[in-house]
Design a protein around this motif. Structure first.
Motif, PDB file in Angstrom:
ATOM      1  N   SER A 141       0.858  -1.204   0.000  1.00 53.84           N
ATOM      2  CA  SER A 141       0.000   0.000   0.000  1.00 53.84           C
ATOM      3  C   SER A 141       0.884   1.240   0.000  1.00 53.84           C
ATOM      4  N   CYS A 142       0.283   2.406  -0.144  1.00 54.57           N
ATOM      5  CA  CYS A 142       1.051   3.650  -0.140  1.00 54.57           C
ATOM      6  C   CYS A 142       1.690   3.877   1.225  1.00 54.57           C
ATOM      7  N   SER A 143       0.934   3.638   2.315  1.00 53.72           N
ATOM      8  CA  SER A 143       1.448   3.950   3.651  1.00 53.72           C
ATOM      9  C   SER A 143       2.269   2.810   4.236  1.00 53.72           C
ATOM     10  N   ALA A 166      -3.818  -0.445  -3.823  1.00 58.40           N
ATOM     11  CA  ALA A 166      -2.417  -0.759  -4.142  1.00 58.40           C
ATOM     12  C   ALA A 166      -1.660   0.525  -4.467  1.00 58.40           C
ATOM     13  N   CYS A 167      -0.415   0.605  -4.047  1.00 60.38           N
ATOM     14  CA  CYS A 167       0.419   1.751  -4.420  1.00 60.38           C
ATOM     15  C   CYS A 167       0.877   1.558  -5.864  1.00 60.38           C
ATOM     16  N   ALA A 168       0.562   2.550  -6.702  1.00 63.05           N
ATOM     17  CA  ALA A 168       0.931   2.438  -8.124  1.00 63.05           C
ATOM     18  C   ALA A 168       2.298   3.070  -8.385  1.00 63.05           C
ATOM     19  N   GLY A 169       2.950   3.550  -7.302  1.00 66.00           N
ATOM     20  CA  GLY A 169       4.250   4.196  -7.471  1.00 66.00           C
ATOM     21  C   GLY A 169       5.413   3.249  -7.242  1.00 66.00           C
ATOM     22  N   LYS A 170       5.234   2.279  -6.368  1.00 63.47           N
ATOM     23  CA  LYS A 170       6.344   1.374  -6.025  1.00 63.47           C
ATOM     24  C   LYS A 170       6.500   0.273  -7.079  1.00 63.47           C
ATOM     25  N   GLN A 206      -5.218   8.323  -1.468  1.00 67.24           N
ATOM     26  CA  GLN A 206      -3.898   7.871  -1.001  1.00 67.24           C
ATOM     27  C   GLN A 206      -2.818   8.108  -2.058  1.00 67.24           C
ATOM     28  N   TRP A 207      -3.182   8.017  -3.313  1.00 67.93           N
ATOM     29  CA  TRP A 207      -2.209   8.299  -4.382  1.00 67.93           C
ATOM     30  C   TRP A 207      -1.817   9.786  -4.368  1.00 67.93           C
ATOM     31  N   ILE A 208      -2.780  10.647  -4.010  1.00 66.65           N
ATOM     32  CA  ILE A 208      -2.491  12.087  -3.970  1.00 66.65           C
ATOM     33  C   ILE A 208      -1.442  12.385  -2.890  1.00 66.65           C
ATOM     34  N   GLU A 209      -1.536  11.675  -1.775  1.00 69.50           N
ATOM     35  CA  GLU A 209      -0.633  11.919  -0.636  1.00 69.50           C
ATOM     36  C   GLU A 209       0.694  11.169  -0.753  1.00 69.50           C
ATOM     37  N   CYS A 210       0.778  10.179  -1.619  1.00 68.54           N
ATOM     38  CA  CYS A 210       1.909   9.236  -1.587  1.00 68.54           C
ATOM     39  C   CYS A 210       3.105   9.740  -2.411  1.00 68.54           C
ATOM     40  N   PRO A 211       4.288   9.845  -1.794  1.00 65.98           N
ATOM     41  CA  PRO A 211       5.467  10.300  -2.557  1.00 65.98           C
ATOM     42  C   PRO A 211       5.832   9.348  -3.703  1.00 65.98           C
ATOM     43  N   HIS A 212       5.630   8.046  -3.502  1.00 68.32           N
ATOM     44  CA  HIS A 212       5.963   7.084  -4.584  1.00 68.32           C
ATOM     45  C   HIS A 212       5.049   7.314  -5.783  1.00 68.32           C
ATOM     46  N   CYS A 213       3.756   7.469  -5.503  1.00 65.72           N
ATOM     47  CA  CYS A 213       2.789   7.665  -6.600  1.00 65.72           C
ATOM     48  C   CYS A 213       3.044   8.996  -7.310  1.00 65.72           C
ATOM     49  N   GLN A 214       3.312  10.041  -6.512  1.00 70.37           N
ATOM     50  CA  GLN A 214       3.554  11.358  -7.122  1.00 70.37           C
ATOM     51  C   GLN A 214       4.830  11.340  -7.958  1.00 70.37           C
TER      52      GLN A 214
HETATM   53 ZN    ZN Z   1       1.495   5.098  -3.556  1.00 66.45          ZN
END
Ligand code: ZN
Ligand code: ACM
Length: 527
Positions: A247-249, A266-270, A304-312
């Motif tokens: 997850s993002c967190s 799911a975190c789409a950044g990692k 959560q994607w808005i807050e997540c550094p990986h997603c951003q």
């Molecule tokens: Zn994320």
């Protein structure tokens, strides 16, 4: 005499006279037909109590003759020709699948008239290549026996797709060799909370690879392809409870105990998320031989994607405009992985909002505001689409909201679809979500007769459909369903009106968590 077949054949001429089915009637076929003969024998035995003998002799009279035959090439790979005269029953098809459908038709005729079959000439083929039923086994788990039974009932209706919704917030239901925690942790929830109240009952269950192989083979013998669904990046909580780092967190979460849309996705950044999904899908595609693999994509809240550094960071790296485009990027990567393995992704229509969804992705329409603007645009732009409109063919709604007639009269092709683009509609599917469906009795009640109506949407040309005629034929089908022990809704239950309908809807809404959103969806959006 009348002939009552569901779905209604596309070309049928009733003739004078009858064929007498009796204990001397022989079955005559070539070796290549063998895989479907046991169904013919079983169904005839169920309907007429006869144990018919097989012969290799060239019998002319009192015979059921089956042959695979290129002469019926015009009826396509699912079509068949069935002719009943006073001396013989002749069944012809180009493929075993077509022959299997002719057997289903004969089964219904014999069920209606066990000994004296009306003479008839049928030449039949389906309107759509995709005719599906979906069962959610995550909100409530159903064992192999139930799944096989629903596959049998789908086959009776000449459906050819079983969409198996296998992963959800509330449970992950397929054993994955590389990630055992998906079932050790993810297949169980400690309770179910509805309207703030817990039932204090743990709920769980999953299928092993050997269970799945057994069910895939069972479906295959009945010419049904299984489409497994691994829902992502939303409806992912059971995965996150098992592997929180996805997850993002990264925080520890529990398998879902409440229904609705959950913000943990799911975190789409990692990169590790993609590696995990590829591994899991790698195992899933080994289990399911069909080309289509459903990857969900519905109801993805983006907080959560808005807050997540990986997603951003991913949005910047990939030069994406926003979080919707991030969902498109995510989906396209998964779709590419599948394409490289000769598979094709399906997503729910929510994924169209990204605007950058790869053209190879098939979309399943369910709910799309503004007069289905995104779905219609996609069809007109040559995307392949499956129609499962929430207000017409969703089976989980009470009949007070979606009466049988409304399902039957659904028009998958609306006037806003350009004539030459209609071919982009692959077909129709009726999903049964099981938040409020705990047992087989309720599955049956909600599924039938609406699935019978859906089968006709998928099979019968619009010009041959007629609701009154359908309900007459339904009486015969229901006699067969009685023998099979199916707890279908009766005609008056399925076409409930007035106060009774309102009471049924009230009872349904009362048991759903988010009263306001349900009312909004059911009453305001109900076009
Ligand atoms: Zn994320
Ligand atoms: C859906 O009903 N969430 C696809």
């Amino acid at each position: 005499m009348s002939i009552n077949i569901i779905p209604k054949p596309n070309h049928i001429i009733l003739k004078d006279g009858v064929f007498n089915l009796n204990k001397s009637t022989k079955i005559c076929f070539e070796d290549e037909i063998k895989p479907v003969i046991r169904f013919l024998k079983q169904y005839l035995n169920e309907a007429s109590n006869l144990e018919l003998q097989i012969t290799n002799e060239p019998v002319e009279n009192n015979v059921i003759r089956l042959s695979l035959n290129d002469a019926v090439v015009n009826l396509g790979k699912e079509g068949y020709k069935l002719s009943i005269t006073h001396s013989r029953i002749q069944m012809e098809a180009m493929t075993l699948q077509g022959m299997f459908y002719s057997i289903q038709t004969l089964r219904q005729i014999v069920n209606d008239n066990p000994n004296e079959l009306p003479c008839v000439e049928i030449e039949d083929k389906p309107r759509y290549e995709y005719r599906g039923y979906m069962l959610d086994v995550c909100r409530h788990f159903f064992d192999k026996k139930v799944v096989k039974r629903m596959i049998d009932l789908a086959a009776l209706h000449k459906l050819n797709i079983f969409h198996w919704h296998l992963t959800e917030d509330q449970g992950f239901r397929v054993e994955i060799e590389k990630y055992k925690k998906l079932t050790e942790i993810g297949s169980k929830r400690k309770e179910t909370i509805i309207g703030g109240k817990s039932d204090n009952m743990p709920h769980g269950g999953y299928y092993t690879a050997s269970d799945i192989k057994e069910i895939v083979d069972y479906a295959n013998e009945r010419y049904i392809t299984i489409i497994p669904e691994f829902d992502m990046p939303g409806h992912f909580l059971a995965v996150l409870a098992s592997y929180p780092e996805l997850s993002c967190s990264g925080k520890q979460l529990e398998v879902g105990t409440k229904f609705g849309v959950i913000k943990d996705i799911a975190c789409a950044g990692k990169e590790s998320t993609y590696e995990f999904i590829f591994d899991v899908l790698g195992e899933i595609i080994e289990l399911f031989p069909g080309e289509l693999i459903h990857i969900g994509g519905d109801e993805v809240p983006k907080e959560q994607w808005i807050e997540c550094p990986h997603c951003q960071n991913k949005i910047k790296e990939e030069k994406l405009k926003n979080e919707e485009e991030l969902q498109g990027y995510f989906t396209n990567r998964i779709a590419k992985f599948l394409k490289e393995r000769n598979k094709r992704a399906i997503t729910w229509n929510d994924a169209l909002k990204s605007g950058n969804l790869h053209e190879s992705v098939v979309v399943q329409h369910w709910l799309d505001g503004d007069n289905h603007k995104n779905t219609v645009k996609a069809i007109n732009e040559n995307r392949k689409v499956i129609m499962s409109d929430v207000h017409h063919v969703y089976l989980d709604y009470p009949y007070g909201l979606t009466p049988l007639k409304k399902t039957y009269e659904y028009k998958p092709v609306s006037e806003v679809i350009q004539k030459d683009k209609e071919k982009n509609i692959l077909g129709v599917e009726a999903p049964l979500w099981t938040e409020y469906v705990k047992d087989l009795e309720r599955i049956d009640y909600l599924t039938f007769p609406r699935l019978s109506a859906l089968s006709e949407l998928g099979w019968t040309d619009e010009k041959h459909k007629n609701y009154n005629d359908f309900t007459t034929r339904l009486k015969s089908l229901n006699k067969l369903l009685d023998k099979l022990g199916v707890n279908y809704a009766t005609r008056s239950q399925a076409d409930v009106k007035g106060l009774k309908a309102k009471i049924e809807v009230y009872k349904h809404v009362k048991q759903v968590d988010n009263l306001l959103s349900v009312i909004r969806q059911l009453f305001i959006n109900n076009k």
